[in-house]
Scaffold this motif. Sequence first.
Motif, PDB file in Angstrom:
ATOM      1  N   PRO A  17       0.828  -1.221   0.000  1.00 28.11           N
ATOM      2  CA  PRO A  17       0.000   0.000   0.000  1.00 28.11           C
ATOM      3  C   PRO A  17       0.859   1.266   0.000  1.00 28.11           C
ATOM      4  CG  PRO A  17      -0.637  -1.495   1.763  1.00 28.11           C
ATOM      5  CD  PRO A  17       0.633  -2.034   1.200  1.00 28.11           C
ATOM      6  N   ILE A  18       0.381   2.261  -0.721  1.00 27.12           N
ATOM      7  CA  ILE A  18       1.052   3.565  -0.728  1.00 27.12           C
ATOM      8  C   ILE A  18       0.070   4.564  -0.119  1.00 27.12           C
ATOM      9  CG2 ILE A  18       2.030   5.417  -2.168  1.00 27.12           C
ATOM     10  CD1 ILE A  18       2.717   3.342  -4.277  1.00 27.12           C
ATOM     11  N   HIS A  19       0.380   5.033   1.069  1.00 25.50           N
ATOM     12  CA  HIS A  19      -0.439   6.083   1.669  1.00 25.50           C
ATOM     13  C   HIS A  19       0.305   7.393   1.495  1.00 25.50           C
ATOM     14  CE1 HIS A  19      -3.705   3.620   3.058  1.00 25.50           C
ATOM     15  NE2 HIS A  19      -2.818   2.720   3.426  1.00 25.50           N
ATOM     16  N   GLN A  20       0.068   7.994   0.363  1.00 19.62           N
ATOM     17  CA  GLN A  20       0.797   9.218   0.032  1.00 19.62           C
ATOM     18  C   GLN A  20       0.276  10.370   0.881  1.00 19.62           C
ATOM     19  OE1 GLN A  20       0.818  10.250  -4.173  1.00 19.62           O
ATOM     20  NE2 GLN A  20       1.182  12.396  -3.675  1.00 19.62           N
ATOM     21  N   ARG A  21       1.177  10.983   1.626  1.00 21.80           N
ATOM     22  CA  ARG A  21       0.801  12.139   2.446  1.00 21.80           C
ATOM     23  C   ARG A  21       1.633  13.359   2.070  1.00 21.80           C
ATOM     24  NH1 ARG A  21      -2.646   9.400   2.845  1.00 21.80           N
ATOM     25  NH2 ARG A  21      -3.682   8.433   4.619  1.00 21.80           N
ATOM     26  N   GLN A  22       2.190  13.317   0.878  1.00 22.61           N
ATOM     27  CA  GLN A  22       3.039  14.423   0.475  1.00 22.61           C
ATOM     28  C   GLN A  22       2.593  14.977  -0.867  1.00 22.61           C
ATOM     29  OE1 GLN A  22       6.744  12.235   0.718  1.00 22.61           O
ATOM     30  NE2 GLN A  22       7.389  13.562   2.387  1.00 22.61           N
ATOM     31  N   TRP A  23       2.871  16.212  -1.052  1.00 21.26           N
ATOM     32  CA  TRP A  23       2.692  16.837  -2.364  1.00 21.26           C
ATOM     33  C   TRP A  23       3.906  17.704  -2.609  1.00 21.26           C
ATOM     34  CZ3 TRP A  23       0.765  22.218  -2.535  1.00 21.26           C
ATOM     35  CH2 TRP A  23       0.615  22.784  -1.264  1.00 21.26           C
ATOM     36  N   LEU A  24       4.203  17.910  -3.844  1.00 18.69           N
ATOM     37  CA  LEU A  24       5.438  18.609  -4.214  1.00 18.69           C
ATOM     38  C   LEU A  24       5.113  20.060  -4.550  1.00 18.69           C
ATOM     39  CD1 LEU A  24       8.447  18.621  -4.997  1.00 18.69           C
ATOM     40  CD2 LEU A  24       7.786  17.710  -7.233  1.00 18.69           C
ATOM     41  N   VAL A  25       5.712  20.955  -3.784  1.00 13.87           N
ATOM     42  CA  VAL A  25       5.476  22.379  -4.054  1.00 13.87           C
ATOM     43  C   VAL A  25       6.744  23.159  -3.694  1.00 13.87           C
ATOM     44  CG1 VAL A  25       4.404  22.770  -1.783  1.00 13.87           C
ATOM     45  CG2 VAL A  25       3.900  24.336  -3.658  1.00 13.87           C
ATOM     46  N   GLY A  26       7.123  24.054  -4.571  1.00 13.56           N
ATOM     47  CA  GLY A  26       8.291  24.898  -4.317  1.00 13.56           C
ATOM     48  C   GLY A  26       9.549  24.087  -4.040  1.00 13.56           C
ATOM     49  N   GLY A  27       9.687  22.961  -4.711  1.00 18.44           N
ATOM     50  CA  GLY A  27      10.893  22.143  -4.567  1.00 18.44           C
ATOM     51  C   GLY A  27      10.919  21.279  -3.320  1.00 18.44           C
ATOM     52  N   LYS A  28       9.865  21.338  -2.505  1.00 19.16           N
ATOM     53  CA  LYS A  28       9.841  20.552  -1.251  1.00 19.16           C
ATOM     54  C   LYS A  28       8.671  19.574  -1.261  1.00 19.16           C
ATOM     55  CE  LYS A  28      12.762  23.120   1.482  1.00 19.16           C
ATOM     56  NZ  LYS A  28      13.371  23.744   0.332  1.00 19.16           N
ATOM     57  N   LEU A  29       8.910  18.423  -0.642  1.00 16.44           N
ATOM     58  CA  LEU A  29       7.812  17.485  -0.435  1.00 16.44           C
ATOM     59  C   LEU A  29       7.122  17.908   0.849  1.00 16.44           C
ATOM     60  CD1 LEU A  29       9.471  14.100  -1.414  1.00 16.44           C
ATOM     61  CD2 LEU A  29       7.712  15.375  -2.637  1.00 16.44           C
ATOM     62  N   ARG A  30       5.928  18.448   0.716  1.00 14.26           N
ATOM     63  CA  ARG A  30       5.228  18.983   1.886  1.00 14.26           C
ATOM     64  C   ARG A  30       4.286  17.945   2.457  1.00 14.26           C
ATOM     65  NH1 ARG A  30       4.423  24.580   1.218  1.00 14.26           N
ATOM     66  NH2 ARG A  30       2.531  24.401   2.464  1.00 14.26           N
ATOM     67  N   ARG A  31       4.238  17.891   3.778  1.00 11.07           N
ATOM     68  CA  ARG A  31       3.385  16.939   4.488  1.00 11.07           C
ATOM     69  C   ARG A  31       1.927  17.402   4.404  1.00 11.07           C
ATOM     70  NH1 ARG A  31       2.890  11.993   6.949  1.00 11.07           N
ATOM     71  NH2 ARG A  31       0.987  12.184   8.127  1.00 11.07           N
ATOM     72  N   SER A 220      13.651  24.740  -7.337  1.00  9.80           N
ATOM     73  CA  SER A 220      12.404  25.013  -6.621  1.00  9.80           C
ATOM     74  C   SER A 220      11.304  25.569  -7.546  1.00  9.80           C
ATOM     75  CB  SER A 220      12.708  26.034  -5.522  1.00  9.80           C
ATOM     76  OG  SER A 220      11.524  26.513  -4.982  1.00  9.80           O
ATOM     77  N   GLY A 221      10.117  24.994  -7.429  1.00 10.61           N
ATOM     78  CA  GLY A 221       8.958  25.540  -8.147  1.00 10.61           C
ATOM     79  C   GLY A 221       8.841  25.117  -9.598  1.00 10.61           C
ATOM     80  N   VAL A 222       9.820  24.376 -10.097  1.00  9.15           N
ATOM     81  CA  VAL A 222       9.789  24.009 -11.523  1.00  9.15           C
ATOM     82  C   VAL A 222       8.781  22.881 -11.760  1.00  9.15           C
ATOM     83  CG1 VAL A 222      11.171  23.072 -13.426  1.00  9.15           C
ATOM     84  CG2 VAL A 222      12.101  24.867 -11.960  1.00  9.15           C
TER      85      VAL A 222
END
Length: 528
Positions: A17-31, A220-222
């Motif tokens: 299972p993949i419980h993805q709790r991150q999204w990519l924004v401004g070059g960072k994987l945000r929780r 970042s941000g690309v």
Amino acid sequence: MRSTPLTDRSPPVSPTPIHQRQWLVGGKLRRWDGPVREVFSPVLTGGVPTALGSFPLLGEPEAHEALSAAAVAWGKGRGVWPTMTVAARIGCVERFLSLMIAVRERVVETLAWEIGKSRPDSEKEFDRTVAYVRDTLAAVKELDRAGSRFQQVDGIVAQVRRAPLGVTLCMGPFNYPLNETFTTLIPALVMGNPVIVKPAKYGVLLLEPLLAPFAEAFPSGVVNTIYGQGKTVVSPLVASGGIDVLAFIGTSRAADTIRRDHPKPHRMRCVLGLEAKNVAIVTPSAELDAAVRECLAGSLAFNGQRCTALKLLAVARPVFARFTEALAAAVDRLVVGSPWTKGVGVTPLPEPDAPERMAALVADAVAKGARVLNTRAGRIDATTFFPAVVGPVAPGMRLWHEEQFGPVVPIAVWDDIEEPLRWVRDADHGQQASIFSRDSEEVAVLIDGLANQVCRVNLNSQCQRGPDVFPFTGRKDSAEGTLSVSDALRAFSIRSMAGAKDTPENRAILGDIVLSHRSSFLSTDWLF
Ligand code: G3H
């Protein structure tokens, strides 16, 4: 329609299972700690859809954050990404590619689970995407070299280059969630456009292993990702006027809705791959065995869920009975199973309503006079629909004009070659067509009759997108813009030039700029 006993439908192992709790924004994987969407595979375990994990259901503020990050990377054309040298951008994509290849197995396996694509086809999707990225890098070098020279025309000396357009929203489809997303994402990026990726409704988790590679390889941000309801995360971004390019693969209805949200729609370049209803014309002179083989694969590869699938077979009356009988028998021989079943030809459908939708299309045709021509046609379980061959279909039936995008094969019969040509002319779609004939005179008439209606005519073969050096596009409701390795680079850029009157003084200025490498635009550097 009868149900069919099943042999092997079980996957070899359970998914991780993949419980993805991150999204990519401004070059960072945000929780992300907010609401999530549970993901289920169409592949059943113990009679119910297999749980695969979950992904964030972002809200409007997060979507705006992604847009702001991309806007900073763009910097109104002066940001880090559009002003980076092409060589440096290529370096970022190459770095990403090596990281992507390292997670091949996770992506391929998740792809098979999420959308029910057979394991070999899932592998093919990954590998052809890698090849596409490599070919794109070679093409962008070629494009840059072509722009690395001055032209002297009618007293003007100028340099013409292709320049990026701005913040690009990439929305891929569920049937090729990796390949079709990347065939817009990579060209957009490499031409200097920061990107926001919004995956389709199905086929989201397979992109999770690529988030860290994106974060590592690009400034970042690309590259930014958003997830959730289109109304919540797409409409506000487009309505803000901040999206410069929309790359969308889906229905024309959805594309029109998105475009309408833009306050100045003419400012948003649209690169669209939309619905299609590709017709195969089978003439009395066709080599029938080969035609049946191609029409089988053309209609039912990945359960007919390809935009390029053959969605209406138009067969000449003298060969109608033989063709339909052979096709129906070939369809009935297809192996039903899971993506891991050896030789599988029918797999579960990712859209929960698809089996009902297929059944309704068949029922409509039958109610209006068509017959189901193969014995195994119909529903198998909650997520699998055994392909139905239906004919003869005629105007007035939904299958005549609706894109079924699933395992139903409508067959129409014609007496005069002008009939199928008229059907294609009168249709709302215009992507591709196939001709099955051995008569060169007849083929010439058909090619001429089709070439101004569709954008690719395939002789004695099914319709298809590749090889990717060829243009992939459509007329009417089927597409806007052209994709191929080199056309995509053009779609995501615009020609921009710097020119001067060809005087000794101007030549001296231009020469000085070039020799001193003061400009990244005005440059004769050769990209090796
Ligand atoms: O669904 C549309 C795809 O781009 C078709 O690609 O013809 O290679 O299956 P394909």
